[in-house]
Design an enzyme around this catalytic site. Structure first.
Site, PDB file in Angstrom:
ATOM      1  N   TRP A  88      -4.787   4.963   8.443  1.00  0.00           N
ATOM      2  CA  TRP A  88      -5.820   5.710   9.155  1.00  0.00           C
ATOM      3  C   TRP A  88      -5.494   7.191   9.326  1.00  0.00           C
ATOM      4  CZ3 TRP A  88      -3.417   8.034  13.132  1.00  0.00           C
ATOM      5  CH2 TRP A  88      -2.284   7.416  13.673  1.00  0.00           C
ATOM      6  N   ARG A 122      -4.886   9.657  -3.389  1.00  0.00           N
ATOM      7  CA  ARG A 122      -3.548   9.652  -3.985  1.00  0.00           C
ATOM      8  C   ARG A 122      -3.286   8.348  -4.730  1.00  0.00           C
ATOM      9  NH1 ARG A 122       1.152  11.563  -0.042  1.00  0.00           N
ATOM     10  NH2 ARG A 122       1.403   9.376   0.495  1.00  0.00           N
ATOM     11  N   LYS A 153      -8.770  -1.476   0.349  1.00  0.00           N
ATOM     12  CA  LYS A 153      -8.944  -1.840   1.756  1.00  0.00           C
ATOM     13  C   LYS A 153      -8.570  -0.627   2.606  1.00  0.00           C
ATOM     14  CE  LYS A 153      -8.864  -3.999   5.789  1.00  0.00           C
ATOM     15  NZ  LYS A 153      -8.646  -2.764   6.591  1.00  0.00           N
ATOM     16  N   PRO A 154      -9.579   0.077   3.190  1.00  0.00           N
ATOM     17  CA  PRO A 154      -9.255   1.188   4.083  1.00  0.00           C
ATOM     18  C   PRO A 154      -8.905   0.691   5.480  1.00  0.00           C
ATOM     19  CG  PRO A 154     -11.630   0.957   3.926  1.00  0.00           C
ATOM     20  CD  PRO A 154     -11.035  -0.111   3.033  1.00  0.00           C
ATOM     21  N   SER A 172       3.234   0.938   7.811  1.00  0.00           N
ATOM     22  CA  SER A 172       4.502   0.756   8.514  1.00  0.00           C
ATOM     23  C   SER A 172       5.492  -0.043   7.678  1.00  0.00           C
ATOM     24  CB  SER A 172       4.271   0.041   9.843  1.00  0.00           C
ATOM     25  OG  SER A 172       3.943  -1.324   9.630  1.00  0.00           O
ATOM     26  N   GLU A 188       4.762   3.006   0.377  1.00  0.00           N
ATOM     27  CA  GLU A 188       5.107   4.238   1.091  1.00  0.00           C
ATOM     28  C   GLU A 188       5.077   3.880   2.570  1.00  0.00           C
ATOM     29  OE1 GLU A 188       4.843   7.133   3.469  1.00  0.00           O
ATOM     30  OE2 GLU A 188       2.874   7.515   2.579  1.00  0.00           O
ATOM     31  N   CYS A 191       3.722  10.186   8.480  1.00  0.00           N
ATOM     32  CA  CYS A 191       5.011   9.583   8.134  1.00  0.00           C
ATOM     33  C   CYS A 191       6.041  10.643   7.775  1.00  0.00           C
ATOM     34  CB  CYS A 191       4.851   8.588   6.994  1.00  0.00           C
ATOM     35  SG  CYS A 191       4.011   9.275   5.550  1.00  0.00           S
ATOM     36  N   GLU A 224      10.449   6.109  15.243  1.00  0.00           N
ATOM     37  CA  GLU A 224       9.392   6.998  14.769  1.00  0.00           C
ATOM     38  C   GLU A 224       8.377   7.192  15.895  1.00  0.00           C
ATOM     39  OE1 GLU A 224       6.716   7.567  10.732  1.00  0.00           O
ATOM     40  OE2 GLU A 224       7.151   5.523  11.413  1.00  0.00           O
TER      41      GLU A 224
END
Length: 486
Positions: free
Chosen positions: A161, A170, A185-186, A240, A261, A295, A391
């Site tokens: 998101w 990308r 799948k967004p 994640s 990623e 990230c 994080e």
């Protein structure tokens, strides 16, 4: 509030019919789900909620479209990708407004993301027509070896998101350049931007079934359907590390080609020789772009004792000057994405303060129903604090003071993550440190590492594979060699 322009653009998207299969926009088999503006908590759209039935139909369409699309001349695919870029830049204001609406990021951030996202179509339009292969004699003689590449096949793409346009393009652009068809799948928090881009891809003339989109709240069900379908030969996931581990286990059952990623915990190192003004400028980009929800965001600041006081003071002044608020008010920083995100950032900061850290500087936030967390500088942070071990994914800059380079490197590398890092200092010193940091990408005297022409990705538990550059195209290709009697 939603503006009339946003309402018009939203209406044209018909998000209630937001499942795209084989060129047909349809309702979701599960129903609809709400998309919330995190700056106001207003429900801005009801989006088609796809399920396993839609996921399978999307694969059916991608499989049907694959032979013709993969057989297209590279130049033909290239020309279509160029057209998609042109359409995205034509609609940059509408796309930016839509992104700010569902994501909450500032309009400046959103416009920048649209331009960056569109650039992937130009880069891979150029890469699509650059053949890569090999030919030569075998060492034993009598044969020739021909090395060529073929599309992987149907690729499942799963996007997050925080950068709803760039993370989609990308993946889509290199997949299409390679001759693959895709099912996408967004993230359920920000599906609208992807729906808009999918419509532009169709408008550009990309054939039906080449790009299929299944939004939905039950991501696990949709993605599991794809991973268990023998016709899906590739998965590319951004998200994640925890979810990445789950998907890797599932992919292992069929030995699916994977690109991951994942999470990061980027250090931002300032040496005694650093140009402090440049370091502050870089820190503001590396930490506060997209409200720290990246990230690659600088997660922990290691500042040499000789310059710690100056750096902290100047960074604090810059942070206090940030304008926090909804995108339509010309703000620098928007809200966090959700109540859960706000609670998570608050918790880790509060725990650090309770353990002895100090909030040194903070920006003001508006009185609002939105999830606005104040940009914050925290000092007195021990090197083992959860504030630097985890994080943060928010606008918080914890500062750790250092004076020994070897101890610094040991601390910086003592993490399961290795995505991005930043180093500021005299060039020789900065490069020496950068090469010894365990990270896939290091910004040396700059606070931004993302570039379509560069291989984006991490080491350790920050991911597998690369996106961007030639490497990003190769993620969607299989190598084949032919041994030819001569």
């Amino acid at each position: 509030m939603t503006t009339s322009t946003e309402t018009s653009y939203l209406g044209a998207l018909e998000p209630g019919n937001g499942v795209l299969v084989g060129g047909e926009w349809r309702a979701g088999s599960v129903g609809v789900f709400d998309v919330e503006n995190p700056a106001t908590r207003e429900i801005v759209a009801e989006v088609a909620d796809g399920g396993t039935k839609d996921a399978t139909a999307a694969v059916d369409a991608a499989v049907a479209a694959l032979p013709e699309w993969s057989a297209q001349a590279p130049r033909a695919r290239s020309d279509l990708l160029v057209k998609v870029r042109e359409l995205m830049l034509r609609d940059v204001e509408e796309l930016a407004a839509l992104m700010a609406l569902e994501n909450g990021k500032s309009l400046a951030d959103a416009r920048g993301e649209v331009s960056y996202a569109a650039e992937f179509f130009r880069w891979y339009a150029e890469e699509a027509v650059r053949p890569n292969g090999d030919f030569g004699s075998s060492p034993a003689g009598g044969t020739r070896t021909i090395v060529t590449h073929k599309p992987v096949g149907v690729a499942a793409l799963v996007t997050p998101w925080n950068f709803p346009a760039a993370m989609a393009t990308r993946k889509i652009a290199p997949a299409l350049a390679a001759g693959c068809t895709v099912v996408l799948k967004p993230a359920s928090e920000t599906p609208l931007t992807v729906l808009a881009i999918a419509r532009l891809i169709a408008e550009a003339g990309v054939p039906d079934g080449v790009v299929n989109v299944v939004p939905g709240e039950d991501a696990a069900a949709i993605v599991s359907t794809w991973l268990t379908d023998p016709r899906v030969r590739k998965i590319s996931f951004t998200g994640s590390t925890g979810v990445g581990r789950i998907l890797l286990r599932q992919a292992a059952d069929r030995i699916v080609n994977t690109s991951m990623e994942l999470g990061g915990n980027a250090p931002f190192v300032v040496t005694a020789s650093a140009d402090i003004e440049a370091a502050i400028e870089g820190a503001m980009v590396a930490k506060f772009r997209n409200g720290g929800q990246a990230c690659t965001a600088a997660n922990r600041f290691y500042v040499h004792a000789d310059v710690a006081e100056e750096f902290t003071s100047r960074l604090g002044a810059a942070v206090e000057a940030l304008r926090v608020g909804p995108a339509d008010e010309g703000s620098d920083i928007g809200p966090l994405i959700s109540a859960k995100a706000y609670a998570g950032v608050s918790k880790v900061v509060d725990e650090a303060v309770a353990a002895g850290a100090e909030i040194a500087h903070r920006a003001d936030v508006p009185e609002s129903e939105g999830y606005f967390y104040p940009p914050t500088v925290v000092t007195g942070v021990p090197a083992d604090s959860p504030l630097v071990r985890e994080e943060i994914f928010g606008p918080v800059a914890p500062i750790v003071v250092w004076d020994d380079a070897e101890e610094l490197l040991a601390t910086v590398n003592d993490t399961e993550y290795g995505l991005a890092a930043y180093v500021y200092g005299e060039m020789g010193e900065a490069l020496h440190l950068a090469e010894r940091i365990d990270a896939g990408m290091v910004g040396v005297n700059r606070g931004l590492v993302s570039d379509p022409a560069a291989p984006f990705g991490g080491v350790k538990q920050s991911g597998i594979g690369r996106e961007g550059a030639r490497a990003g195209l190769e993620e969607y290709l299989e190598t084949q060699y032919l041994s030819v009697a001569w």
